[in-house]
Scaffold this motif. Structure first.
Motif, mmCIF file in Angstrom:
data_model
loop_
_atom_site.group_PDB
_atom_site.id
_atom_site.type_symbol
_atom_site.label_atom_id
_atom_site.label_comp_id
_atom_site.label_asym_id
_atom_site.label_seq_id
_atom_site.Cartn_x
_atom_site.Cartn_y
_atom_site.Cartn_z
ATOM 1 N N THR A 116 15.420 -6.712 14.175
ATOM 2 C CA THR A 116 13.897 -7.412 14.080
ATOM 3 C C THR A 116 13.062 -7.684 15.293
ATOM 4 N N PHE B 47 8.367 -7.486 11.892
ATOM 5 C CA PHE B 47 9.196 -6.231 11.471
ATOM 6 C C PHE B 47 10.499 -6.265 11.354
ATOM 7 N N ASP C 68 10.731 -1.198 8.520
ATOM 8 C CA ASP C 68 9.415 -1.482 8.674
ATOM 9 C C ASP C 68 8.645 -0.370 9.610
ATOM 10 N N TYR D 296 5.147 0.221 11.730
ATOM 11 C CA TYR D 296 4.016 -0.191 12.275
ATOM 12 C C TYR D 296 3.213 0.856 12.736
ATOM 13 N N VAL E 100 0.894 -2.235 8.871
ATOM 14 C CA VAL E 100 2.364 -2.108 8.466
ATOM 15 C C VAL E 100 2.321 -1.512 7.111
ATOM 16 N N ARG F 137 5.465 -1.216 4.393
ATOM 17 C CA ARG F 137 7.085 -1.564 4.047
ATOM 18 C C ARG F 137 7.138 -0.930 2.725
ATOM 19 N N ASP G 189 7.307 -1.107 -0.291
ATOM 20 C CA ASP G 189 6.521 -1.244 -1.493
ATOM 21 C C ASP G 189 5.309 -0.409 -1.353
ATOM 22 N N HIS G 190 4.882 0.055 -0.244
ATOM 23 C CA HIS G 190 3.372 0.767 0.237
ATOM 24 C C HIS G 190 3.617 2.080 -0.540
ATOM 25 N N TYR H 223 4.643 4.644 2.165
ATOM 26 C CA TYR H 223 5.964 4.471 2.849
ATOM 27 C C TYR H 223 6.980 5.565 2.917
#
Length: 186
Positions: free
Chosen positions: A14, A26, A30, A32, A87, A89, A91-92, A95
């Motif tokens: 993290t 993050f 993830d 960024y 960001v 993640r 679910d984007h 991604y």
């Protein structure tokens, strides 16, 4: 801050990242995004934190000046007129495509034959995935006023005044760089 576009993917652990006035955590997986000239700082939250970076300057996108990609993406991005998600993640919608390219680049050794072409190809794929989520402003965004950074540092110093602190400690506490803080407090 620096004049390049920065994309990072947390591979393990993290991290905490401050971009302009927003601090986010993050976790593994993830992604960024830091736009050119955005004030930012990163801190590992866990000892095992590992992240993969892709940093690209305007030259990395070099194409003929009249090319549509240059006019519709590169110029607004490096002129500070483009916004995009900070960001991504799982679910984007972008991604999977962006993560696939970040993993692809992680496998290619820097300076290996074909690295520049692989990097360029990955950058184009990442831009194509992000483009539907980007917005272009007609005017350039104002940079973060140095007085905001100064306020953050003063708050940090007040919270930790009994501890011995160096400029590096203060900068880390404000997710900034020591040289920048020296310029702010000059």
């Amino acid at each position: 801050w620096h004049p390049e576009l920065e994309l990072g993917m947390v591979m393990k652990g993290t991290i905490t990242m401050r971009i302009q006035n927003t601090t986010r955590s993050f976790a593994q997986g993830d992604i960024y995004i830091v736009l050119p000239n955005q004030l930012h700082g990163l801190r590992n939250v866990s000892r095992e934190a590992v992240h993969h970076l892709l940093i690209a300057d305007a030259k990395a996108f070099a194409m003929a000046g009249t090319h549509f990609f240059q006019k519709q993406f590169v110029e607004p991005l490096f002129q500070g007129r483009m916004t995009m998600p900070e960001v991504l993640r799982p679910d984007h919608p972008a991604y999977e495509k962006v993560a696939q390219q970040m993993h692809r680049l992680e496998q290619v050794q820097i300076y290996a034959e074909g690295y520049k072409l692989e990097r360029y190809s990955a950058l184009l794929q990442i831009c194509a995935a992000l483009q539907p989520f980007c917005r272009i402003r007609e005017t350039v965004a104002e940079p973060l006023p140095s007085n905001e950074i100064a306020k953050q540092c003063i708050v940090f110093i007040r919270q930790h005044y009994v501890q011995r602190m160096t400029p590096t400690d203060i900068a880390a506490g404000c997710l900034s760089q020591p040289n920048y803080l020296c310029a702010v407090f000059k």
